[in-house]
Structure formats: structure tokens, C-alpha cells
Design a protein around this motif. Structure first.
Motif, mmCIF file in Angstrom:
data_model
loop_
_atom_site.group_PDB
_atom_site.id
_atom_site.type_symbol
_atom_site.label_atom_id
_atom_site.label_comp_id
_atom_site.label_asym_id
_atom_site.label_seq_id
_atom_site.Cartn_x
_atom_site.Cartn_y
_atom_site.Cartn_z
ATOM 1 N N ALA A 174 0.861 -1.186 0.000
ATOM 2 C CA ALA A 174 0.000 0.000 0.000
ATOM 3 C C ALA A 174 0.896 1.234 0.000
ATOM 4 O O ALA A 174 1.948 1.245 0.648
ATOM 5 C CB ALA A 174 -0.913 0.003 1.226
ATOM 6 N N ARG A 175 0.483 2.265 -0.739
ATOM 7 C CA ARG A 175 1.274 3.494 -0.848
ATOM 8 C C ARG A 175 0.339 4.697 -0.769
ATOM 9 O O ARG A 175 -0.802 4.638 -1.225
ATOM 10 C CB ARG A 175 2.028 3.554 -2.177
ATOM 11 N N ALA A 176 0.843 5.780 -0.220
ATOM 12 C CA ALA A 176 0.131 7.058 -0.264
ATOM 13 C C ALA A 176 0.707 7.878 -1.412
ATOM 14 O O ALA A 176 1.924 8.055 -1.507
ATOM 15 C CB ALA A 176 0.282 7.807 1.057
ATOM 16 N N ILE A 177 -0.160 8.358 -2.296
ATOM 17 C CA ILE A 177 0.282 9.129 -3.456
ATOM 18 C C ILE A 177 -0.657 10.328 -3.613
ATOM 19 O O ILE A 177 -1.641 10.466 -2.888
ATOM 20 C CB ILE A 177 0.272 8.269 -4.744
ATOM 21 N N ASP A 178 -0.315 11.201 -4.533
ATOM 22 C CA ASP A 178 -1.188 12.352 -4.831
ATOM 23 C C ASP A 178 -1.359 12.424 -6.339
ATOM 24 O O ASP A 178 -0.649 13.149 -7.032
ATOM 25 C CB ASP A 178 -0.576 13.641 -4.273
ATOM 26 N N THR A 179 -2.329 11.668 -6.843
ATOM 27 C CA THR A 179 -2.487 11.556 -8.291
ATOM 28 C C THR A 179 -3.029 12.823 -8.942
ATOM 29 O O THR A 179 -2.704 13.129 -10.083
ATOM 30 C CB THR A 179 -3.432 10.389 -8.627
ATOM 31 N N ASN A 180 -3.871 13.568 -8.218
ATOM 32 C CA ASN A 180 -4.464 14.772 -8.816
ATOM 33 C C ASN A 180 -3.848 16.066 -8.290
ATOM 34 O O ASN A 180 -4.343 17.155 -8.562
ATOM 35 C CB ASN A 180 -5.982 14.782 -8.595
ATOM 36 N N HIS A 181 -2.767 15.959 -7.517
ATOM 37 C CA HIS A 181 -1.975 17.115 -7.068
ATOM 38 C C HIS A 181 -2.831 18.156 -6.330
ATOM 39 O O HIS A 181 -2.658 19.356 -6.513
ATOM 40 C CB HIS A 181 -1.261 17.771 -8.259
ATOM 41 N N ASP A 182 -3.722 17.676 -5.472
ATOM 42 C CA ASP A 182 -4.545 18.603 -4.687
ATOM 43 C C ASP A 182 -4.068 18.725 -3.243
ATOM 44 O O ASP A 182 -4.713 19.382 -2.427
ATOM 45 C CB ASP A 182 -6.019 18.165 -4.715
ATOM 46 N N GLY A 183 -2.932 18.090 -2.923
ATOM 47 C CA GLY A 183 -2.397 18.166 -1.571
ATOM 48 C C GLY A 183 -3.014 17.174 -0.609
ATOM 49 O O GLY A 183 -2.609 17.119 0.553
#
Length: 241
Positions: A174-183
Motif C-alpha cells: 500500500a502506498r500514499a500518493i497524490d495523483t491529482n496534485h490537490d495536496g
């Protein structure tokens, strides 16, 4: 006039009363055992920064001191004065969750740290599921939940939410990411898809928990899922803070 005397209780009534009293004692002892654990502080959220591609600094337990999160080992080094305490994501499973998984073979814990609800505190997504048997996924997932920050020093939280998945097969990573760059962090889940494949899904904060899309994003072999992008949440470097 004869006075009305209470009828003697039957053996069954006495046994029922004794069992009820025992349950009250056990429940009270369990509450004392489980209800006195570590609690987070009330410090306002502090900025999160990246030491390198796999290490973050954040005030995980809201005590006003920055702690260190190793995303490679999914562990936290809590810092207080000159003392350090390392806690692994496996410690975040509660008493009953550990009890439920104790009799099962090949169970493994996976987790990811990120601010899923956007309140400035670091949250934890945690899974506890059973490894595959050959190429056949096992449908056994004991834990699939988000612990919302601030977190206690055992990575527990009074505020938790369900991670809704379309399958209960093994979570490889499992990973935390920011796909839509909204913070605000999204949750990337790599889950067994059968015949030795691993399916990739994306989850977002929704209705007090995290909803993972039932639509498969990509599919990989067990050993060839994509390399984790360093600092996928684009936090600033700690040297700049």
C-alpha cells in the motif's frame, strides 16, 4: 397473617447470576486493559517534510515534536527529548484484531502513511491479510481500515474508518500518493488478482473512510509492480524548513 417470603432461587437462576457477574468483571478488566493505552497530544498540525525519497518527518502524535517515518519499513521513530521509540505498522493492530489473526498462517500487515482527509495530520492506512496459496488468492482480510491522525504512540486512533475494497485478497503493498496534485493523499493498493497477477487500485477519502475503486488501474506480475516514486506526495525537503 403470614408474611410473604421470597421464593428461593433455582439452581439455574443462581448460575445465570454468577455468569452475569463474571462477564461484568471480565468486561471491566478488559476495559481497564484496553482503555488506558497511549493517547496523542493536542498540538496543532506541523508541516510534513521529506528527508529523502523514503523518509518523512511529521508530528505524528501531536506532541509538538517531529517524528521520523520510514516508508520503506512502514515504521515510525517517535522523538521526545533524548528518547526514541520505534513502532512498526504491525503494532497498530488492536487487541481483538491480533487475536483473530493469531491462529492463521501466512498473515502479513501492510500500511501507508498520508494525510487522506486533508486536516494536516498524518493518517495510516493498514491492512492485515493472508498471503496467496500458489497462484490462488485467499479471501481472508482481518483488517482494512484507516487510522486518522493525530495517532497515538502505538499508531492507534480513536477515529478510524473502513477502507472499502472490492476484494478481500492479499494486499502486497500500500502506498500514499497524490495523483491529482490537490495536496490530499490518495491510497494506492496492490492486491492479488489471481493466476499470479497483482492488480493496482486507487482509493480516496469518502464517507468517513477510504473507498477504493473497483476498477482495476493496472495489472502486473507479483515481482514486477512499478517502483515506488520517491516522495510521491511532493512534500518539501526538511532542509528548507
Amino acid at each position: 397473617m403470614l408474611s410473604s417470603l421470597p421464593r428461593p432461587r433455582t439452581r439455574r437462576q443462581r448460575l445465570t447470576t454468577a455468569i452475569g457477574a463474571s462477564l461484568v468483571v471480565i468486561a471491566g478488566g478488559t476495559w481497564l486493559l484496553l482503555g488506558t493505552g497511549p493517547q496523542p497530544g493536542d498540538h496543532a498540525p506541523m508541516p510534513i517534510c521529506a528527508v529523502d525519497g523514503f523518509t518523512l518527518r511529521a508530528d505524528v502524535d501531536a506532541d509538538g515534536h517531529l517524528d521520523e517515518i520510514n516508508e520503506g519499513t512502514t515504521s515510525v521513530v517517535f522523538q521526545r527529548d533524548d528518547h526514541q521509540t520505534t513502532v512498526r505498522v504491525d503494532d497498530a493492530r488492536g487487541f481483538w484484531q491480533k487475536l483473530r489473526g493469531a491462529s492463521k498462517d501466512d498473515m502479513a500487515t501492510r500500511g501507508a502513511f498520508g494525510d487522506f482527509d486533508g486536516d494536516g495530520y498524518l493518517d495510516l492506512a493498514i491492512f492485515y491479510s493472508q498471503r496467496d496459496e500458489g497462484d490462488s488468492p485467499r479471501d481472508n482480510m482481518v483488517v482494512h481500515e484507516a487510522h486518522y491522525g493525530p495517532l497515538a504512540r502505538d499508531l492507534s486512533s480513536d477515529r478510524t474508518g473502513t477502507i472499502r475494497l472490492g476484494s478481500s485478497s492479499f494486499v502486497h503493498e500500500a502506498r500514499a500518493i497524490d495523483t491529482n496534485h490537490d495536496g490530499r493523499a490518495e491510497l494506492e493498493v496492490f492486491q492479488s488478482g489471481g493466476d499470479g497477477s497483482v492488480s493496482r487500485y486507487i482509493g480516496r477519502q469518502d464517507r468517513g473512510g477510504v473507498s477504493v475503486s473497483r476498477k482495476e488501474t493496472d495489472s502486473y506480475g507479483v515481482s514486477d509492480r512499478p517502483y515506488r516514486e520517491p516522495n510521491a506526495l511532493a512534500y518539501g525537503t526538511c532542509d528548507d524548513r
